[in-house]
Scaffold this motif. Sequence first.
Motif, short mmCIF file in Angstrom:
data_model
loop_
_atom_site.label_atom_id
_atom_site.label_comp_id
_atom_site.label_asym_id
_atom_site.label_seq_id
_atom_site.Cartn_x
_atom_site.Cartn_y
_atom_site.Cartn_z
N THR A 280 0.64 -1.07 0.02
CA THR A 280 -0.18 0.04 -0.01
C THR A 280 0.88 1.15 -0.12
O THR A 280 0.27 2.27 -0.25
N ASP A 312 3.30 7.48 -2.26
CA ASP A 312 2.16 6.82 -2.66
C ASP A 312 1.51 5.85 -1.98
O ASP A 312 2.12 4.83 -1.39
N ALA A 314 -2.22 3.87 -0.80
CA ALA A 314 -3.56 3.32 -1.19
C ALA A 314 -4.19 3.35 0.11
O ALA A 314 -3.95 2.43 1.18
N GLU A 317 -8.95 0.02 -1.37
CA GLU A 317 -9.01 -0.47 -2.73
C GLU A 317 -9.63 0.35 -3.53
O GLU A 317 -9.38 0.32 -4.89
N HIS A 320 -6.95 6.21 -3.59
CA HIS A 320 -5.62 6.44 -3.71
C HIS A 320 -4.93 8.00 -3.46
O HIS A 320 -5.65 8.98 -3.90
#
Length: 492
Positions: A280, A312, A314, A317, A320
């Motif tokens: 993630t 970066d 997440a 799901e 982002h």
Amino acid sequence: MLNNSKLLRFAVTLSGVIVLFAPSCAAARQTTVTGSIGMGYNYWERTYKGENPEAYLNEGDRRDWSVWPEIELRSSGIHDLLSLRYRPVLTYDDLRDTSYVDHYLTLAGQRSLTRNWNVSLSNNFVLSTDPTRDETPFSRLGHEGPAAGTPQGPTTQNAEQASRDTQLTWNLGRRRYWTNDLTVRTDYTYAEDSNVGVGYTYDALRNESGDNGNADEYEEYDRHDFSGLCSYRFSPAWKSNLELHYIKGLYNDNGVPAGLSSDLEEYRADFGVDYNQGVTDTFPFLYKFRETRYDDYRRNDIWVHEFTVGWDHALDERTHLIIGGGPAYVDAEDMNGEWVYSLYLTFTRAYQHANFSARLEKTYATENFTGAGDIGLSDIVEARTDLTYQFTEKLSSGIFGLYRYRGILNPQGEYYRAAVGDGVPSTGRNVGDVTYIEHGYSAGANLDYRFLRWFVASVRYVYYKQDADLVRDSYTDNRIMLQLAVTKELWR
């Protein structure tokens, strides 16, 4: 120098030769031919600001009725993929009572020579009067990205940089031109998630009306871009990337005083290290170097050093987040450099029937191929939001909003005089003492409806307003596009 008809015939012939004589044609493969017929209406109203807006009357106005056929050929084998797409657009200009034919052609191919070695080729040809169409030949507004179903060859730069490199200025209004962009590239994977590659890109810009020395036409050029890429994964957590570019710009110097040249050279280097923490989180570290050397002694050579650290992540799901920034140092010949900063932020969220994205970026970029004299090192700030919504299986929509600030550091010619205004000319001791500034505001919406299996009807509206130091570059655009097209697979 090839004219547009010869270049168009060459591209079609080349694609036919590749399709007919590719080494893998005897192997099992799948080939499809898709045809389309469409018609549309384009309303484009441009209103200039200033004391004498009539001087630019109809510079951007359009009242066009268009019809077109389109053919797409796709052939895929075990080791290769070929695609040819061509659309001639017959247009009647109701405002000027004239007609003309635009041409849009893309050719793309990829082939695996071995399991780890592949080559690719792509060629895009555009003959048009619409400066928003140069980025992607088959996009309808110039904001939509590559056309679905057309293989895009691997690029050596990120999408934002690649589109910015040769994006034509909108400020000249309606000008008939042609461009041809050819890219050849090969990549070799020497270890897991590690590869090397080299590439060459050739871009050409020409005025369709010929070399008549009209100052209001695009500045014609040939752009040669030689690139190299190397990446290496040290471990599951660490990976490095190195990307190098040498760019040579050769300009047609009609109208330039004798003894002067608009030619230039660019040097670019990007070195990055990515650290992956689980599935993630990724932390990218990037150093970017940009240098431009101008043959014209009146222009100062420029340098940019940019350091960024990012995250970066997440969130889940469907959500982002990408964020980063860092210091940058900009410098120019015979001037004092300045420490500044760059940053970027991207947020995306997927819903059951919708997608939302927001992006903010501040960066320093060399924009030397706009087709006008507004070139050089630019301080760019851009903020954009997009929302798409799928009402039903057949009805979809999208809206966007955009703000863009562009400051050209140390402009030349009329851009310098407009930036100085009535003030005392600057001695230019520091980078950015004189900056040509543009503020752009844009918003738009589209609605697409699919019916009777093969038909698509769409309506799109785009509003764009720009305030700039030069009166000619200060205007408001309103654009409405109506289209109806039918697309069907003809043969498989």
